[in-house]
Design a protein around this motif. Sequence first.
Motif, PDB file in Angstrom:
ATOM      1  N   SER A 185       0.823  -1.211   0.000  1.00 49.41           N
ATOM      2  CA  SER A 185       0.000   0.000   0.000  1.00 49.41           C
ATOM      3  C   SER A 185       0.856   1.259   0.000  1.00 49.41           C
ATOM      4  CB  SER A 185      -0.933   0.014   1.219  1.00 49.41           C
ATOM      5  OG  SER A 185      -1.932  -0.968   1.088  1.00 49.41           O
ATOM      6  N   GLU A 186       1.922   1.241   0.778  1.00 50.28           N
ATOM      7  CA  GLU A 186       2.801   2.411   0.830  1.00 50.28           C
ATOM      8  C   GLU A 186       3.434   2.674  -0.532  1.00 50.28           C
ATOM      9  OE1 GLU A 186       6.729   4.044   3.298  1.00 50.28           O
ATOM     10  OE2 GLU A 186       5.808   2.111   3.786  1.00 50.28           O
ATOM     11  N   ASN A 208       0.703   4.050  -2.944  1.00 47.12           N
ATOM     12  CA  ASN A 208       0.380   5.446  -2.679  1.00 47.12           C
ATOM     13  C   ASN A 208       1.527   6.376  -3.093  1.00 47.12           C
ATOM     14  OD1 ASN A 208      -2.261   5.156  -1.597  1.00 47.12           O
ATOM     15  ND2 ASN A 208      -1.394   4.430   0.331  1.00 47.12           N
ATOM     16  N   GLU A 232      -3.857   8.619   0.158  1.00 50.72           N
ATOM     17  CA  GLU A 232      -4.233   7.294   0.671  1.00 50.72           C
ATOM     18  C   GLU A 232      -5.330   6.792  -0.257  1.00 50.72           C
ATOM     19  OE1 GLU A 232      -6.645   5.585   4.405  1.00 50.72           O
ATOM     20  OE2 GLU A 232      -4.677   6.412   4.944  1.00 50.72           O
ATOM     21  N   LYS A 266      -8.281   9.638   0.791  1.00 50.29           N
ATOM     22  CA  LYS A 266      -7.757  10.689   1.669  1.00 50.29           C
ATOM     23  C   LYS A 266      -6.557  11.365   1.033  1.00 50.29           C
ATOM     24  CE  LYS A 266      -9.073   8.345   5.990  1.00 50.29           C
ATOM     25  NZ  LYS A 266      -8.566   7.721   7.242  1.00 50.29           N
ATOM     26  N   TYR A 298      -3.376  13.523   2.671  1.00 53.44           N
ATOM     27  CA  TYR A 298      -2.726  14.061   3.869  1.00 53.44           C
ATOM     28  C   TYR A 298      -1.996  15.350   3.499  1.00 53.44           C
ATOM     29  CZ  TYR A 298      -3.777   9.761   6.344  1.00 53.44           C
ATOM     30  OH  TYR A 298      -4.435   8.712   6.936  1.00 53.44           O
TER      31      TYR A 298
END
Length: 344
Positions: A198-199, A202, A218, A248, A250
């Motif tokens: 996931s990191e 993203n 995200e 999302k 950030y």
Amino acid sequence: MSEDKKSAAKVVWGFIGCFFFFASFLVWIFVGCFGFAGTHEGLLGGPMIYGLDAELYVALWLCVIPVIPVCFLYELIFGIAYIARSKDKKLKKGTGIFLLAVLLFVASPCVFWAIRCQAKTLVDSVSIRAYLKDTYGETAAREAKIRMDEFDKDYPNYEISTPILPKGKTFDLSYSEYKGRYQDNLENCINWSSEGFSEDFNNYLDDKYQLPSNMHFEAYFDGADLGDYHYGDDYTEFFPTAKYRIGKVYYDTDYTDKNTLQNIPVDVYENYYPLFEDHVENFFTIIVRVNGVEAMSIQIDEPFYGNYYRATATFYAYNDFSSLSYLNGTVFIDEIGKTVIAIQ
């Protein structure tokens, strides 16, 4: 007591004992009935299951009460102490036939639902493989092994094993009536089995949209053409074909003044939202971090008839930043800078 009276008493107690012996098997018939009908959601807090799963679930509750242990103990003791020692061949034969009938009745729903599950799996596998092909590519669809995990007459759940995941690992797939299509949790399974997935995904999107260093996505991975990807291969190769939803954004800042905070949704909506708006479902959330600590959420709602076809921003300050709560409320983005008020 005379022999005649002893004999008569033995017959009476034998009759009473046999009556309760045969009556005790009603609990097994009760369990078998649930095997056919299933335990629907809400029954004793149970799920909607059928066949053997339903029988085991109901049997477990009847063991807790405890009805089954008492009946079973009585059946075992009386069967050995009286029926097995009886010289009445008709009683023994009748008991054997009765026990066989009860056993077949309890087993029959298990066989019935097992056959029905297999038949439904064969039918559904066509649409499931079509979904997998459309979502993850032809190889993933072809190599998938489909097994029904939980039977629902309309929308069963399936476990899918695939070389995309480590050996022995599966992901769940079910039909979403709300979305009108299948849905799965393969993203979570890939993330669990491939640390950093996931990191990395993203970060890939951050670079794709050239976000500044103080902004970070995200996103929710919704599929990709995985090609011939198998567990252990470089998963970044299928990122360019990925389908995803932005949930999302950030946003890091060192300032908490009113002007800075109110300009954040304007900056994101006007300068970056046009780049990824095709990957937003009605709204997304900006998480404002002040010096690395989450301080405020700002929900950005896309224009629609309910907000007069104008985008809105809803500010909500977290408890640790209650001094910013004077900003809490909803405002049209094109009116930010004026007093923040709730839109009726």
